[in-house]
Design a protein around this motif. Sequence first.
Motif, PDB file in Angstrom:
ATOM      1  N   VAL A  74      35.436  12.621  -1.975  1.00 39.32           N
ATOM      2  CA  VAL A  74      36.276  11.679  -1.771  1.00 39.32           C
ATOM      3  C   VAL A  74      37.396  12.679  -0.636  1.00 39.32           C
ATOM      4  O   VAL A  74      38.054  13.574  -0.887  1.00 39.32           O
ATOM      5  N   ASP A  75      37.566  12.115   0.882  1.00 38.95           N
ATOM      6  CA  ASP A  75      38.999  13.145   1.387  1.00 38.95           C
ATOM      7  C   ASP A  75      38.458  12.508   2.525  1.00 38.95           C
ATOM      8  O   ASP A  75      38.257  11.821   3.626  1.00 38.95           O
ATOM      9  N   GLY A  76      40.564  12.282   2.667  1.00 38.04           N
ATOM     10  CA  GLY A  76      40.705  11.542   3.699  1.00 38.04           C
ATOM     11  C   GLY A  76      41.709  10.751   3.223  1.00 38.04           C
ATOM     12  O   GLY A  76      41.531   9.263   2.713  1.00 38.04           O
ATOM     13  N   ILE A 112      33.513  24.933   1.391  1.00 31.80           N
ATOM     14  CA  ILE A 112      33.976  24.380   3.051  1.00 31.80           C
ATOM     15  C   ILE A 112      33.030  23.255   3.522  1.00 31.80           C
ATOM     16  O   ILE A 112      32.071  22.716   3.341  1.00 31.80           O
ATOM     17  N   HIS A 113      34.023  22.185   4.324  1.00 31.98           N
ATOM     18  CA  HIS A 113      33.927  21.616   4.563  1.00 31.98           C
ATOM     19  C   HIS A 113      33.946  21.587   6.362  1.00 31.98           C
ATOM     20  O   HIS A 113      34.425  22.010   6.861  1.00 31.98           O
ATOM     21  N   LEU A 114      32.172  21.816   6.504  1.00 30.51           N
ATOM     22  CA  LEU A 114      31.859  21.869   8.256  1.00 30.51           C
ATOM     23  C   LEU A 114      31.799  20.464   9.013  1.00 30.51           C
ATOM     24  O   LEU A 114      30.872  20.138   9.555  1.00 30.51           O
ATOM     25  N   MET A 115      33.136  20.383  10.350  1.00 27.65           N
ATOM     26  CA  MET A 115      32.631  19.675  10.962  1.00 27.65           C
ATOM     27  C   MET A 115      32.537  20.070  11.765  1.00 27.65           C
ATOM     28  O   MET A 115      33.489  20.177  12.510  1.00 27.65           O
ATOM     29  N   ILE A 116      31.247  20.262  12.363  1.00 27.79           N
ATOM     30  CA  ILE A 116      30.874  21.122  13.308  1.00 27.79           C
ATOM     31  C   ILE A 116      29.628  20.299  13.784  1.00 27.79           C
ATOM     32  O   ILE A 116      28.495  20.598  12.853  1.00 27.79           O
ATOM     33  N   ILE A 158      39.837  24.908  -3.869  1.00 21.62           N
ATOM     34  CA  ILE A 158      40.252  25.134  -2.282  1.00 21.62           C
ATOM     35  C   ILE A 158      39.321  24.283  -0.751  1.00 21.62           C
ATOM     36  O   ILE A 158      38.712  25.732  -0.758  1.00 21.62           O
ATOM     37  N   HIS A 159      39.770  23.939  -0.647  1.00 19.13           N
ATOM     38  CA  HIS A 159      38.895  22.797   0.731  1.00 19.13           C
ATOM     39  C   HIS A 159      39.438  23.954   1.794  1.00 19.13           C
ATOM     40  O   HIS A 159      40.724  23.337   2.301  1.00 19.13           O
ATOM     41  N   LEU A 160      38.674  23.977   2.926  1.00 19.68           N
ATOM     42  CA  LEU A 160      38.139  24.558   3.608  1.00 19.68           C
ATOM     43  C   LEU A 160      38.080  23.904   5.297  1.00 19.68           C
ATOM     44  O   LEU A 160      36.264  23.010   5.127  1.00 19.68           O
ATOM     45  N   ASP A 161      38.400  23.290   6.004  1.00 17.41           N
ATOM     46  CA  ASP A 161      38.335  22.546   7.210  1.00 17.41           C
ATOM     47  C   ASP A 161      37.848  22.559   8.076  1.00 17.41           C
ATOM     48  O   ASP A 161      38.747  23.942   9.182  1.00 17.41           O
ATOM     49  N   VAL A 162      36.889  23.152   8.322  1.00 16.55           N
ATOM     50  CA  VAL A 162      35.992  23.648   9.817  1.00 16.55           C
ATOM     51  C   VAL A 162      35.826  22.520  11.006  1.00 16.55           C
ATOM     52  O   VAL A 162      35.224  21.973  10.822  1.00 16.55           O
TER      53      VAL A 162
HETATM   54 ZN    ZN Z   1      37.397  18.024   4.839  1.00 19.77          ZN
END
Ligand code: ZN
Length: 215
Positions: A174-176, A65-69, A32-36
């Motif tokens: 890959v994501d998006g 976990i994908h940290l966009m921070i 499960i991919h979690l976007d932060v």
């Molecule tokens: Zn993501």
Amino acid sequence: MKVKVFPSLLAADFSKIESEIKKVQDAGVDAIHLDVMDNKYVPNTSFPIKQIKSFYKKISLPIDIHLMIEKPEEVIEQYLQFNPSFLSFHVEACSEPKKLIQKIKEKGCKVGLAVNAGIPVSSILPLIDLIDFVLVMTVNAGFGGQKFMKENIKKIRELNKIKKEKKLFFEIEVDGGINTENVSQLIDAGASMIVSGTTIFKSDSVSNTIKKLRG
Ligand code: ZN
Ligand code: DX5
């Protein structure tokens, strides 16, 4: 390499998050991919710690976990408490990426570096032999449901070439904007971890969609 499918919970219906998690898990996804998002590195906010705490125990599969921070090194412990199996961050948002990579690895978690659309692969090259995967963004990080940017496919090919030349083992995520039409180009280029939000959660038959996303 086996192609794995990771649904992004960002596209799930939060009012029934537990049944949304169950729906994708029953359909045979791999993690499960979690976007932060912090409203600084990207102009959006998602999954505050409190919210993740409220549902993460319902996840029986590995967590990605994908940290966009900004400054992920300052808050990393808060995310490691969820025992993710995969965790990625954006190198340009971090002041000491090498240290952070080490810290994540010490927890037995696979570590990835994310390459945003508009950021070249060269930005992560000095660290490439330290990581388990590279996350190639095929949209500008920040929002689900955006249009796939195909110009990023060449980064996957570039990474695959580097991987062979240097005899490395990292995987490519890959994501998006990924859907059942464009996924095969990504797999052909060398991607083996497919993140998809809108396509999965808005589909009538989640299990068929997941089969198609495996290429
Ligand atoms: Zn993501
Ligand atoms: C975008 C996020 C993605 C997003 C993908 O910044 O990192 O994970 O949720 O969603 P879709 O598949 O709808 O583009």
